[in-house]
Scaffold this active site. Sequence first.
Site, mmCIF file in Angstrom:
data_model
loop_
_atom_site.group_PDB
_atom_site.id
_atom_site.type_symbol
_atom_site.label_atom_id
_atom_site.label_comp_id
_atom_site.label_asym_id
_atom_site.label_seq_id
_atom_site.Cartn_x
_atom_site.Cartn_y
_atom_site.Cartn_z
ATOM 1 N N ASP A 207 37.927 48.216 51.972
ATOM 2 C CA ASP A 207 37.069 49.778 51.673
ATOM 3 C C ASP A 207 36.356 50.176 52.929
ATOM 4 O O ASP A 207 36.330 49.346 53.926
ATOM 5 C CB ASP A 207 36.328 48.421 50.776
ATOM 6 C CG ASP A 207 35.914 47.938 50.718
ATOM 7 O OD1 ASP A 207 35.090 47.515 51.771
ATOM 8 O OD2 ASP A 207 34.977 47.456 50.029
ATOM 9 N N ASN B 293 28.396 43.566 40.318
ATOM 10 C CA ASN B 293 29.024 43.840 38.731
ATOM 11 C C ASN B 293 29.953 43.282 38.820
ATOM 12 O O ASN B 293 30.753 43.691 37.993
ATOM 13 C CB ASN B 293 28.449 45.332 38.836
ATOM 14 C CG ASN B 293 29.219 45.555 40.221
ATOM 15 O OD1 ASN B 293 29.941 45.361 40.943
ATOM 16 N ND2 ASN B 293 29.086 47.086 39.977
ATOM 17 N N HIS C 67 32.960 43.811 41.193
ATOM 18 C CA HIS C 67 33.470 44.129 41.783
ATOM 19 C C HIS C 67 34.106 43.859 43.080
ATOM 20 O O HIS C 67 33.416 42.550 43.326
ATOM 21 C CB HIS C 67 31.973 45.954 42.459
ATOM 22 C CG HIS C 67 31.720 45.663 43.837
ATOM 23 N ND1 HIS C 67 30.527 46.487 43.424
ATOM 24 C CD2 HIS C 67 31.599 44.638 44.380
ATOM 25 C CE1 HIS C 67 30.389 46.434 44.879
ATOM 26 N NE2 HIS C 67 30.400 45.140 45.060
ATOM 27 N N GLU D 31 35.370 49.109 41.316
ATOM 28 C CA GLU D 31 34.418 49.017 40.531
ATOM 29 C C GLU D 31 34.204 48.743 38.822
ATOM 30 O O GLU D 31 35.766 48.703 38.320
ATOM 31 C CB GLU D 31 33.493 49.889 39.637
ATOM 32 C CG GLU D 31 33.286 50.712 41.803
ATOM 33 C CD GLU D 31 31.515 50.136 41.848
ATOM 34 O OE1 GLU D 31 31.431 48.880 41.537
ATOM 35 O OE2 GLU D 31 31.233 50.185 42.932
#
Length: 246
Positions: free
Chosen positions: A72, A138, A140, A145
């Site tokens: 990423d 979270n 991810h 996401e």
Amino acid sequence: MTLHKPQILIAEDETAFARLAADTFLKMAAGRARPLVTLPTGMTPLGLYQVLVSEHAARRDLWDQMRFIALDEYAGLPPGDERLFGNWLARTCLDPLHISNRLMFNSLADPDSEAARVETWLKQNGPLDIAVLGMGGNGHVAFNEPGTPFTQGAHAVTLTPDTVSANARYWGDLARVPHHGITLGLQNLAAAGQTLLLVHGAGKAAILKRALNGPVTTDVPASYLQTVPHVTVIADRAAVAGLVLN
Ligand code: PGA
């Protein structure tokens, strides 16, 4: 949907964590010709990279052959920007390991076109042999996401406020964290021959439990790991607190 149980390896301290991660990664790479590998940024893999770098001379053949593809990247940053994941990875492991075969995201390109370029490249040259991954608080994985469909390939993203504020810890200032990025998708990651997830610390315990013991749901992107074979999770004791191990 067939569900798979990952292999979970627990490290008692940071040194053991790094050693276990390095040994597992090297075992995954052994015997693969020109392995296509993606590697994460973040605090969690730092010990792994230190071990690999300190022992790189013994594995020169592997690093010479390895093909690296970025996991990423932030969008919109100029090439020399220290915040670029590509630069961080270059400094931390790609340069010292002399991995020269690299497919990086161009942060300044139009993010949608850049994602499409990488997706096309992966169709022609993939799939990944080894995906080494971290996980956000979270759930991810890379910049996938919560809410990201499992079927999605490489794509442009708008980061959630959770991720933006979590990433501020790297730069000490919320205002310096870009809000847009480009990422390999969960479909690309799920196609990997082997997956190595690194999870460290009590702060990840609740989300790791949801990811591995909870329902498979796009609310927790890392729960896609239950749907793929050949997943190894390396964690410390704090991260596996509460996890049902078998
Ligand atoms: P960390 O980041 O390794 O610094 O905890 C993981 C992530 O946010 O993906």
